[in-house]
Write an enzyme that holds these catalytic residues in place. Structure first.
Site, short mmCIF file in Angstrom:
data_model
loop_
_atom_site.label_atom_id
_atom_site.label_comp_id
_atom_site.label_asym_id
_atom_site.label_seq_id
_atom_site.Cartn_x
_atom_site.Cartn_y
_atom_site.Cartn_z
CG ASP A 12 -1.58 1.26 1.77
OD1 ASP A 12 -2.51 1.93 0.10
OD2 ASP A 12 -2.15 2.11 2.37
CB SER A 13 0.24 4.79 -0.43
OG SER A 13 -1.04 5.06 0.09
CB CYS A 75 -2.77 0.47 -2.42
SG CYS A 75 -3.26 2.55 -3.04
CD GLU A 154 -0.13 6.99 5.90
OE1 GLU A 154 1.12 7.57 6.01
OE2 GLU A 154 -0.20 5.98 4.97
CB CYS A 186 -9.85 4.95 -0.26
SG CYS A 186 -7.42 5.45 0.27
CB THR A 187 -6.65 0.14 2.01
OG1 THR A 187 -6.24 0.81 1.58
CG2 THR A 187 -7.55 -0.60 1.15
CG HIS A 188 -5.12 5.08 4.11
ND1 HIS A 188 -4.97 5.08 2.77
CD2 HIS A 188 -4.17 5.68 5.07
CE1 HIS A 188 -3.08 5.19 3.25
NE2 HIS A 188 -3.06 5.35 3.32
N1 DGL Z 1 -4.79 3.53 0.44
C1 DGL Z 1 -3.78 3.83 -0.76
C2 DGL Z 1 -6.14 3.48 -1.31
O1 DGL Z 1 -6.98 2.68 -1.30
C3 DGL Z 1 -3.66 5.01 -0.99
C4 DGL Z 1 -4.18 5.79 -0.84
C5 DGL Z 1 -3.64 7.27 -1.28
O2 DGL Z 1 -1.71 7.42 -1.48
O3 DGL Z 1 -3.87 8.62 -1.45
O4 DGL Z 1 -5.63 4.18 -2.54
#
Ligand code: DGL
Length: 271
Positions: A12-13, A75, A154, A186-188
């Protein structure tokens, strides 16, 4: 090491993919897992496609050297841009997070009005809209980019009053769209789930694409006969970050409820 014992790799990022990993630890506790977060270059969302593709390949190559048997692109932004190419080039199964999320939303909706929230990259790619409409042409998707969400996660501020305000403000158009199902694309975002649910109301079903993805991973492990059988020692849990180890550990230990997590810092060219 037999194929079954090889680890599953997660990329992931940043810390977002931990929401996918958390589900893996729950559904697949026997598996050895390696996680790599590119926190130094997070967010990916606003970046050009070519850059996201190049970064995703760098992360993938790092994990391939760790001898993974399967890659989970945890991600959405990277999945939207890089899944097809990486899947085609790798000799191991590669799983993204978009199709499993779309499938779960189709199953959950009663009104065909499905909302999607994600990064600019994911929303601009229209990957969810395409996936949903290919399954059920009558679906009316409503997409909204939420660029302010990832920095909140983050910086570990998910419980702050600022987070509450930003989530409420950002989701206003989504509230008006009267969707009955909302994909956390988005996984965040699952780390902001209580705030998102309270703004959208209890009647809206939230789809966590990460949770759905692990269902697919589990199915593929069985299909290819590469699942790890129970062992009487602790399976491998390795964490790597291109960013600050302390910041990563703080979020990972709390989110995964594993105080023993000790991520290693790695240097990737350009990160
Ligand atoms: N967690 C990521 C996603 O699912 C990316 C968030 C990001 O780096 O902008 O898209």
């Amino acid at each position: 090491m037999s194929k079954n014992e090889q680890p599953i790799g997660f990329i992931d990022s940043g810390v977002g993919g931990l929401t996918v990993l958390k589900e893996a630890l729950k559904q697949l506790p026997n598996e050895n897992v390696i996680y790599l977060g590119d926190n130094a270059r997070c967010p990916y969302g606003p970046r050009p496609k070519e850059q996201i593709l190049a970064f995703t390949w760098q992360l993938t190559k790092f994990l391939l050297e760790k001898n993974i048997k399967m890659l989970v692109i945890a991600c959405n932004t990277a999945t939207a841009v890089a899944l097809d190419e990486i899947k085609e080039k790798l000799p191991i199964p590669v799983v993204g997070v978009i199709l499993p999320g779309a499938r779960a939303a189709v199953k959950a909706t009663k009104t065909n009005k499905i909302g999607i929230i994600g990064t600019q990259g994911t929303i601009q790619s229209a990957s969810y809209e395409t996936a949903l409409r290919l399954k059920v042409p009558e679906i009316q998707p409503f997409s909204l980019a939420c660029p302010r969400f990832v920095p909140i996660v983050e910086s570990n501020q998910v419980r702050s009053s600022v987070a509450k305000k930003i989530v409420a403000e950002t989701l206003l158009p989504m509230q008006r769209a009267k969707v009955d199902t909302l994909i956390l694309g988005c996984t965040h975002y699952p780390l902001l789930r209580p705030l998102i649910q309270s703004v959208m109301g209890e009647k809206v079903t939230l789809i966590d694409s990460g949770v759905e993805t692990i269902g697919e991973v589990s199915m593929l492990l069985d299909y290819f006969d590469i699942a790890h059988l129970p062992v009487n020692h602790q399976p491998i849990r390795e964490f790597y970050t291109t960013g600050s180890v302390d910041a990563f550990n703080q979020i990972a230990r709390t989110w995964l409820e594993k105080p023993e997590i000790n991520a290693k810092h790695i240097k990737i060219k350009g990160a």
